[in-house]
Design a protein around this motif. Structure first.
Motif: not given
Length: 93
Positions: A44, A85, A66, A70, A74
């Motif tokens: 991630r 993030y 990924a 996902t 994200v």
């Protein structure tokens, strides 16, 4: 399953903040997480870095493996989340 207790989450954060080196992090996270959980979290972060760098979802998928779910999650966190993030990515540059 017992009801989620936010105090336990706070204690986990305090435990993580007590770690002083990458070696200590490695020891703690290998004990507390499964290999799959560590791989998922690591993936991630890589996805987030790539999305922040402007790569397309398909390129991120190609490079990381990924899932689109996902990558979308994200991406949603980057665009509408709490800034976690971005904060971490800026600090590890």
């Amino acid at each position: 399953m017992a009801k989620f207790d936010k105090r336990h989450l706070s204690e986990l954060y305090t435990a993580i903040l007590s770690l002083e080196t990458a070696e200590e992090c490695d020891k703690f996270f290998e004990d507390i997480c499964t290999i799959q959980e560590l791989e998922a979290m690591s993936q991630r972060l890589q996805v987030a870095k790539m999305l922040k760098a402007g790569l397309s979802y398909s390129e991120v998928n190609k490079q990381t493996g990924a899932s689109t779910a996902t990558i979308c999650r994200v991406g949603k966190c980057i665009n509408y989340g709490n800034g976690g993030y971005e904060m971490v990515i800026d600090r590890i540059k």
